[in-house]
Design a protein around this motif. Sequence first.
Motif, mmCIF file in Angstrom:
data_model
loop_
_atom_site.group_PDB
_atom_site.id
_atom_site.type_symbol
_atom_site.label_atom_id
_atom_site.label_comp_id
_atom_site.label_asym_id
_atom_site.label_seq_id
_atom_site.Cartn_x
_atom_site.Cartn_y
_atom_site.Cartn_z
ATOM 1 N N PHE A 58 -7.129 -0.684 4.573
ATOM 2 C CA PHE A 58 -7.745 0.123 3.669
ATOM 3 C C PHE A 58 -8.384 1.223 3.910
ATOM 4 C CE2 PHE A 58 -7.128 -4.531 2.077
ATOM 5 C CZ PHE A 58 -6.123 -4.170 1.386
ATOM 6 N N GLU A 59 -8.338 1.593 5.160
ATOM 7 C CA GLU A 59 -8.780 2.877 5.630
ATOM 8 C C GLU A 59 -8.703 4.220 4.757
ATOM 9 O OE1 GLU A 59 -11.703 3.604 7.574
ATOM 10 O OE2 GLU A 59 -11.524 1.392 7.822
ATOM 11 N N CYS A 60 -7.104 4.128 4.430
ATOM 12 C CA CYS A 60 -6.729 5.115 3.596
ATOM 13 C C CYS A 60 -7.329 5.267 2.292
ATOM 14 C CB CYS A 60 -5.163 5.322 3.695
ATOM 15 S SG CYS A 60 -4.423 3.912 3.139
ATOM 16 N N VAL A 70 0.367 7.518 5.444
ATOM 17 C CA VAL A 70 0.676 6.825 4.183
ATOM 18 C C VAL A 70 1.458 7.561 3.132
ATOM 19 C CG1 VAL A 70 -1.433 7.161 3.114
ATOM 20 C CG2 VAL A 70 -0.326 5.170 2.562
ATOM 21 N N PRO A 102 -5.639 3.294 11.436
ATOM 22 C CA PRO A 102 -5.527 2.622 12.982
ATOM 23 C C PRO A 102 -4.261 2.240 13.227
ATOM 24 C CG PRO A 102 -7.186 1.828 11.355
ATOM 25 C CD PRO A 102 -6.418 2.588 10.561
ATOM 26 N N TRP A 103 -3.431 2.045 12.322
ATOM 27 C CA TRP A 103 -2.090 1.568 12.388
ATOM 28 C C TRP A 103 -0.965 2.928 12.599
ATOM 29 C CZ3 TRP A 103 -0.747 -3.845 12.661
ATOM 30 C CH2 TRP A 103 -1.754 -4.839 12.472
ATOM 31 N N GLN A 159 -0.096 4.797 10.989
ATOM 32 C CA GLN A 159 0.996 5.101 9.824
ATOM 33 C C GLN A 159 0.289 6.373 9.151
ATOM 34 O OE1 GLN A 159 3.788 2.809 9.349
ATOM 35 N NE2 GLN A 159 2.705 2.617 11.436
ATOM 36 N N MET A 192 4.892 6.760 3.758
ATOM 37 C CA MET A 192 5.129 5.279 4.139
ATOM 38 C C MET A 192 6.142 4.769 3.150
ATOM 39 S SD MET A 192 2.448 2.512 5.448
ATOM 40 C CE MET A 192 1.711 1.973 4.160
ATOM 41 N N CYS A 200 1.720 -1.481 8.187
ATOM 42 C CA CYS A 200 0.632 -1.106 7.630
ATOM 43 C C CYS A 200 -0.402 -2.375 7.774
ATOM 44 C CB CYS A 200 0.933 -0.811 6.011
ATOM 45 S SG CYS A 200 -0.753 -0.867 5.041
ATOM 46 N N GLY A 201 -1.351 -2.461 8.455
ATOM 47 C CA GLY A 201 -2.237 -3.537 8.453
ATOM 48 C C GLY A 201 -3.096 -3.962 7.483
ATOM 49 N N MET A 202 -3.000 -3.168 6.657
ATOM 50 C CA MET A 202 -3.799 -3.339 5.307
ATOM 51 C C MET A 202 -5.381 -3.250 5.567
ATOM 52 S SD MET A 202 -1.775 -6.093 2.914
ATOM 53 C CE MET A 202 -1.939 -5.362 1.370
ATOM 54 N N VAL A 245 0.874 -1.039 -0.101
ATOM 55 C CA VAL A 245 0.054 -0.066 -0.072
ATOM 56 C C VAL A 245 0.919 1.238 -0.079
ATOM 57 C CG1 VAL A 245 -1.646 1.383 1.076
ATOM 58 C CG2 VAL A 245 -1.835 -1.145 1.333
HETATM 59 S S1 SF4 Z 1 -4.241 0.355 4.626
HETATM 60 FE FE1 SF4 Z 1 -4.763 0.824 6.825
HETATM 61 S S2 SF4 Z 1 -2.829 0.512 7.911
HETATM 62 FE FE2 SF4 Z 1 -2.246 0.650 5.913
HETATM 63 S S3 SF4 Z 1 -1.761 2.730 5.679
HETATM 64 FE FE3 SF4 Z 1 -3.471 2.562 4.902
HETATM 65 S S4 SF4 Z 1 -4.993 3.145 6.901
HETATM 66 FE FE4 SF4 Z 1 -2.945 2.626 7.590
#
Ligand code: SF4
Lengths: 491, 185
Positions: free
Chosen positions: A264-266, A251, A246-247, A249, A254, A260-262, A219
Amino acid sequence: MQVASTPKRPPAPAPAAARSKHPSDRAGVDLCAAIPGLRAVLKWRPLQFWLMWANLVCFAVFINAGLFGSPVGSHNIMIVFVWILWWFLLIALLVPFLSRFWCTMCPLPAFGEWLQRLRLIGVWPGSGPAKHRTRSLGLSRAWPRALQNIWLQNGGFLGLAVCSALLVTRPIVSTVVLGGMIVLALGLALVYRQRAFCMYLCPVSGFLGLYSMTSTVAVRVKDRALCRGHKEKECLLGCAAGYGCPWFQYVGSMERNNYCGMCFECFKTCPHDNVTLYLRPFCSETGIKGVDEAFKAFIMVALALVYSVTLLGPWGVVKDWANASESGHWGGFALYALAVVGLCLVLFPALHLGAVALGRRLGGGPAVRLKAAFVGFAYTWVPLGLLAWIAFSVPLLMVNGAYILSALSDPMGRGADFFGTATVAWHPILPEWVPLLQAPLLLVGLFYALSKSLQVSRQLFGPPARAVPAVLPVWGLATAVTAVFMFFFAG
Amino acid sequence: MTGAAADVEPAPGGGRHTLFAALGVAAGVALGAALGLVAFDQTEPPRDRHIVVRARQYAYDPPVIRVNRGDRLFLKLVALDVMHGFFLEGHDLDVEIAPQQSTFKVRHPSRPDDWTEQEEVVVIADTPGKFRFRCSHTCGSLHPFMSGELIVEPNRVLHAGLGACGGLFVGSVAVARRRSRSASR
Ligand code: SF4
Ligand code: SF4
Ligand code: SF4
Ligand SMILES: [Cu+2]
């Protein structure tokens, strides 16, 4: 909730070459552009809920079987599905090819996260300005600074590893440990912000993060300049479309998959659709940051060696020691535990340190700090360890795969037969081919270890005339360790 | 995939260099494997061996049976505590060993229901390599990990594997040193 002020991992100085080139500038194939509909799927809010829900249902079955099913591990779905099927899929497919996609659907933090959000799917909107765009139940404390590393994960993983002969054979032990993790994740979610459990405590998280550096997907943002100029930073702070990472990070800058816990909020929050999923070559990231991550790499290689002896090896005494709760050899267990911890935390790191120190002299480099070289070269053990673990896990599936069929029909081991496969007899699949598969896997691991450690050496020591001599002792050690694995697997 | 000695930044004329590196490393692996195979291919002439294998929770004694290609093994199988199995990979052999008995039940997994009671079982070690024998009768907690090893020399996978490890190392060193010399010129 003050997402914005969430402290991140203290940024360690990146090696010069890594800083000069943004990995996202050569990130690979943009999968969201290449696969129609992928972006829509990843932006679809219910995605993560349904994935977690499906796994939670499975998990409830496992827990139930662990509590009330047969105590014989090979007849209990808790053992068979978690330690044969899940483990194999995780280490051999999910991590190398899909990074931390397991964390997208992992059921362990589900209750905690849902409670924090007071929603299963939607966003709990905040009322205030920038820093309060989404809300969260609980105290929302920041994780203690001194513990913002993966040492707790290293310790927890090592502790479980010492008890692995119990963990992977007794359904009730697995149930207590996994159930305990759910409870712990729930408790922490109410005290600390977001995925504190995942970031700093989950014993699985450490190696998922480390080995996800090798993964063929990542990601990342498409355009960093856009992020620099974008003041709203919804990916970090959240908005009506989703939560801030939530992690913890950001992005927008990054460069590594590790944390990155994937979730997919971003993808959902970025108003510019600047976040995407890249397909890239195996082992594209090489920057290990911090002694905690370096030790994770040592621990994983050392444990692959340990398990090759205790679980796959033919030696009964070692099995008696590791299995003390049944054999009663508690003195032996103490010795075994000491040996495992000593190998992981003292002997292996010492060998690595020796090789790195020698290499630093050969590379003529007092200019390169020993610690930087120690941490940087630890990446050698990432591809080697991952491939050794895959080689270790191949026979698990080939030899004990038949248990999957029988456990599917008779999950509790209590005589049910849902699909007519309950009485499928144990029969290994081509077990005599196992060493023939393991040997090439080890060689692939060694190949990447040599190739990538030279790349690290170039970043640390510069021109080949210095970088090549500097890497030679590490190469020698990696080759020797591979030979030891070769002995265990094929000899 | 690039060679182990591939640079961070491709050198001028990088494509050819990378190809050269890949070929060099591959040649190292192939040579090493071949060397391993040839160097350890000699074994002693075949002979008969009489071996008693004692099974207990969760191991066999002897844990490793090391023989030469062509040997004939006359195995007597004994269970010391509970019922155990003896499934020998690659030899179509599965045995059920009851405790305190001088005979045991033998079958060939290719004909699964054909059990015969025997005092001894003969294995012809005509294929070299590593073959594990595993307990095939659930016997307790560590049952899935109860195994022993039959090594039939020459163990070619091991020899080739070790040779290839060494070859990968030597090939990579050679390519990398050549590269570093040409870069400093
Ligand atoms: S996918 Fe989730 S954990 Fe990874 S950068 Fe985006 S918001 Fe953060
Ligand atoms: S870090 Fe651990 S608990 Fe969190 S999602 Fe990943 S595997 Fe699950
Ligand atoms: S919201 Fe999008 S554009 Fe803005 S900083 Fe985050 S990823 Fe970059
Ligand atoms: Cu047994």
